[in-house]
Design a protein around this motif. Structure first.
Motif, PDB file in Angstrom:
ATOM      1  N   LEU A 122       0.830  -1.207   0.000  1.00 48.82           N
ATOM      2  CA  LEU A 122       0.000   0.000   0.000  1.00 48.82           C
ATOM      3  C   LEU A 122       0.867   1.260   0.000  1.00 48.82           C
ATOM      4  CD1 LEU A 122      -2.865  -0.935   2.463  1.00 48.82           C
ATOM      5  CD2 LEU A 122      -3.109  -0.284   0.078  1.00 48.82           C
ATOM      6  N   GLN A 123       1.974   1.222   0.720  1.00 49.83           N
ATOM      7  CA  GLN A 123       2.887   2.367   0.768  1.00 49.83           C
ATOM      8  C   GLN A 123       3.451   2.658  -0.620  1.00 49.83           C
ATOM      9  OE1 GLN A 123       3.848   4.093   3.621  1.00 49.83           O
ATOM     10  NE2 GLN A 123       5.166   5.426   2.436  1.00 49.83           N
ATOM     11  N   VAL A 124       3.899   1.629  -1.311  1.00 49.45           N
ATOM     12  CA  VAL A 124       4.481   1.817  -2.640  1.00 49.45           C
ATOM     13  C   VAL A 124       3.400   2.171  -3.660  1.00 49.45           C
ATOM     14  CG1 VAL A 124       5.713   0.625  -4.491  1.00 49.45           C
ATOM     15  CG2 VAL A 124       6.465   0.358  -2.142  1.00 49.45           C
ATOM     16  N   LEU A 125       2.227   1.554  -3.549  1.00 45.33           N
ATOM     17  CA  LEU A 125       1.145   1.867  -4.485  1.00 45.33           C
ATOM     18  C   LEU A 125       0.665   3.309  -4.354  1.00 45.33           C
ATOM     19  CD1 LEU A 125      -1.145  -1.279  -4.599  1.00 45.33           C
ATOM     20  CD2 LEU A 125       0.229  -0.319  -6.437  1.00 45.33           C
ATOM     21  N   ALA A 126       0.686   3.845  -3.134  1.00 46.91           N
ATOM     22  CA  ALA A 126       0.278   5.238  -2.945  1.00 46.91           C
ATOM     23  C   ALA A 126       1.187   6.173  -3.736  1.00 46.91           C
ATOM     24  CB  ALA A 126       0.308   5.603  -1.465  1.00 46.91           C
ATOM     25  N   CYS A 127       2.418   5.757  -3.939  1.00 48.81           N
ATOM     26  CA  CYS A 127       3.360   6.571  -4.719  1.00 48.81           C
ATOM     27  C   CYS A 127       3.283   6.245  -6.205  1.00 48.81           C
ATOM     28  CB  CYS A 127       4.777   6.350  -4.206  1.00 48.81           C
ATOM     29  SG  CYS A 127       5.022   6.797  -2.498  1.00 48.81           S
ATOM     30  N   ALA A 128       3.257   4.969  -6.541  1.00 48.12           N
ATOM     31  CA  ALA A 128       3.380   4.562  -7.938  1.00 48.12           C
ATOM     32  C   ALA A 128       2.109   4.825  -8.747  1.00 48.12           C
ATOM     33  CB  ALA A 128       3.734   3.079  -8.014  1.00 48.12           C
ATOM     34  N   TYR A 179      -0.149   7.156  -8.467  1.00 48.93           N
ATOM     35  CA  TYR A 179      -0.366   8.566  -8.764  1.00 48.93           C
ATOM     36  C   TYR A 179       0.892   9.264  -9.279  1.00 48.93           C
ATOM     37  CZ  TYR A 179      -4.639   7.537  -6.367  1.00 48.93           C
ATOM     38  OH  TYR A 179      -5.836   6.974  -6.007  1.00 48.93           O
ATOM     39  N   ASN A 180       1.950   8.494  -9.533  1.00 50.04           N
ATOM     40  CA  ASN A 180       3.206   8.992 -10.098  1.00 50.04           C
ATOM     41  C   ASN A 180       3.729  10.201  -9.320  1.00 50.04           C
ATOM     42  OD1 ASN A 180       5.363   8.896 -11.811  1.00 50.04           O
ATOM     43  ND2 ASN A 180       4.385  10.096 -13.434  1.00 50.04           N
ATOM     44  N   ASN A 181       3.700  10.061  -7.995  1.00 49.23           N
ATOM     45  CA  ASN A 181       4.154  11.116  -7.105  1.00 49.23           C
ATOM     46  C   ASN A 181       4.806  10.430  -5.906  1.00 49.23           C
ATOM     47  OD1 ASN A 181       4.540  13.333  -5.524  1.00 49.23           O
ATOM     48  ND2 ASN A 181       2.405  13.978  -5.512  1.00 49.23           N
ATOM     49  N   TRP A 182       6.087  10.666  -5.697  1.00 45.72           N
ATOM     50  CA  TRP A 182       6.821   9.933  -4.673  1.00 45.72           C
ATOM     51  C   TRP A 182       6.943  10.686  -3.360  1.00 45.72           C
ATOM     52  CZ3 TRP A 182       7.638   4.900  -5.182  1.00 45.72           C
ATOM     53  CH2 TRP A 182       7.447   4.371  -6.466  1.00 45.72           C
ATOM     54  N   TRP A 183       6.232  11.791  -3.181  1.00 43.63           N
ATOM     55  CA  TRP A 183       6.248  12.507  -1.915  1.00 43.63           C
ATOM     56  C   TRP A 183       5.706  11.682  -0.747  1.00 43.63           C
ATOM     57  CZ3 TRP A 183       9.034  16.430  -0.599  1.00 43.63           C
ATOM     58  CH2 TRP A 183       9.467  17.326  -1.562  1.00 43.63           C
ATOM     59  N   PRO A 184       4.697  10.840  -0.933  1.00 43.99           N
ATOM     60  CA  PRO A 184       4.205  10.063   0.214  1.00 43.99           C
ATOM     61  C   PRO A 184       5.234   9.097   0.804  1.00 43.99           C
ATOM     62  CG  PRO A 184       2.552  10.092  -1.499  1.00 43.99           C
ATOM     63  CD  PRO A 184       3.789  10.710  -2.081  1.00 43.99           C
ATOM     64  N   ALA A 229      -3.938   9.043  -2.780  1.00 46.36           N
ATOM     65  CA  ALA A 229      -2.646   8.738  -2.163  1.00 46.36           C
ATOM     66  C   ALA A 229      -2.724   8.894  -0.649  1.00 46.36           C
ATOM     67  CB  ALA A 229      -1.564   9.635  -2.737  1.00 46.36           C
ATOM     68  N   LEU A 230      -3.450   9.915  -0.188  1.00 50.89           N
ATOM     69  CA  LEU A 230      -3.618  10.102   1.255  1.00 50.89           C
ATOM     70  C   LEU A 230      -4.340   8.909   1.869  1.00 50.89           C
ATOM     71  CD1 LEU A 230      -3.599  11.939   3.835  1.00 50.89           C
ATOM     72  CD2 LEU A 230      -5.864  12.663   3.098  1.00 50.89           C
ATOM     73  N   LEU A 231      -5.402   8.450   1.240  1.00 54.08           N
ATOM     74  CA  LEU A 231      -6.150   7.315   1.780  1.00 54.08           C
ATOM     75  C   LEU A 231      -5.322   6.033   1.776  1.00 54.08           C
ATOM     76  CD1 LEU A 231      -9.673   8.021   0.285  1.00 54.08           C
ATOM     77  CD2 LEU A 231      -8.866   8.428   2.609  1.00 54.08           C
ATOM     78  N   MET A 232      -4.525   5.838   0.730  1.00 53.14           N
ATOM     79  CA  MET A 232      -3.650   4.653   0.702  1.00 53.14           C
ATOM     80  C   MET A 232      -2.583   4.734   1.782  1.00 53.14           C
ATOM     81  SD  MET A 232      -2.913   3.521  -3.163  1.00 53.14           S
ATOM     82  CE  MET A 232      -4.152   2.888  -4.217  1.00 53.14           C
ATOM     83  N   GLU A 233      -2.030   5.922   2.009  1.00 54.33           N
ATOM     84  CA  GLU A 233      -1.028   6.100   3.061  1.00 54.33           C
ATOM     85  C   GLU A 233      -1.620   5.825   4.432  1.00 54.33           C
ATOM     86  OE1 GLU A 233       2.272   6.975   3.314  1.00 54.33           O
ATOM     87  OE2 GLU A 233       2.389   6.579   1.182  1.00 54.33           O
ATOM     88  N   LEU A 234      -2.808   6.361   4.689  1.00 55.82           N
ATOM     89  CA  LEU A 234      -3.434   6.150   5.989  1.00 55.82           C
ATOM     90  C   LEU A 234      -3.842   4.690   6.187  1.00 55.82           C
ATOM     91  CD1 LEU A 234      -5.565   9.386   6.372  1.00 55.82           C
ATOM     92  CD2 LEU A 234      -3.353   8.852   7.385  1.00 55.82           C
ATOM     93  N   SER A 235      -4.300   4.033   5.120  1.00 64.82           N
ATOM     94  CA  SER A 235      -4.631   2.610   5.248  1.00 64.82           C
ATOM     95  C   SER A 235      -3.369   1.784   5.472  1.00 64.82           C
ATOM     96  CB  SER A 235      -5.406   2.117   4.037  1.00 64.82           C
ATOM     97  OG  SER A 235      -4.630   2.258   2.871  1.00 64.82           O
ATOM     98  N   SER A 236      -2.263   2.182   4.856  1.00 69.59           N
ATOM     99  CA  SER A 236      -0.987   1.510   5.115  1.00 69.59           C
ATOM    100  C   SER A 236      -0.587   1.666   6.579  1.00 69.59           C
ATOM    101  CB  SER A 236       0.090   2.083   4.204  1.00 69.59           C
ATOM    102  OG  SER A 236       1.357   1.632   4.575  1.00 69.59           O
TER     103      SER A 236
END
Length: 137
Positions: free
Chosen positions: A30-36, A38-43, A108-115
């Motif tokens: 989930l952590q990597v998917l939140a970045c990949a 949305y093509n944004n690696w800030w999370p 990405a925020l929701l994926m980060e929080l679920s991670s």
């Protein structure tokens, strides 16, 4: 029959350990998917907090994790609780601040929080399993 029950208990213990490994792996995914996605690696900044999170426990609490659950007044245990709590708050705050600044999107925020919650569940289940005699450190 005694051998059968020992084998069954060993199988159940292995299943618990495999479930913990599955939880940690799904948190990483989930952590990597939140970045990949949305093509944004800030999370991925949250991963820094995941690395920092166990450090106070390792340095100050040692192998006696039962002291963290007590209300005794020991300065090292209090420092450990404070630093761990600050790391936990940072793990939630970093994606929230990035979303507020417009650097990441809501998905990405929701994926980060679920991670974060999957990792938290894995840690809580490990602490419950660690109380049993078979998994004591």
């Amino acid at each position: 029959m005694a051998g059968f029950s020992r084998r069954l208990i060993a199988c159940l213990q292995t299943g618990k350990l495999a479930f913990l490994a599955l939880l940690v792996a799904s948190g990483i995914v989930l952590q990597v998917l939140a970045c990949a996605v949305y093509n944004n690696w800030w999370p991925m900044l949250t991963a820094v907090m995941y690395v920092i999170l166990p450090m106070p426990l390792l340095f100050f609490a040692g192998s006696d994790s039962s002291s963290l659950m007590s209300s005794d007044s020991d300065s090292w245990v209090d420092i450990t609780k404070f630093l761990t709590g600050a790391s936990i708050v940072g793990s939630i705050a970093i994606p929230s601040i990035l979303k507020h600044a417009g650097m990441i999107c809501l998905g990405a925020l929701l994926m980060e929080l679920s991670s974060f919650f999957v990792f938290g569940l894995a840690i809580l289940l490990f602490l419950v399993m660690n109380r049993e005699d078979d998994y004591s450190i």
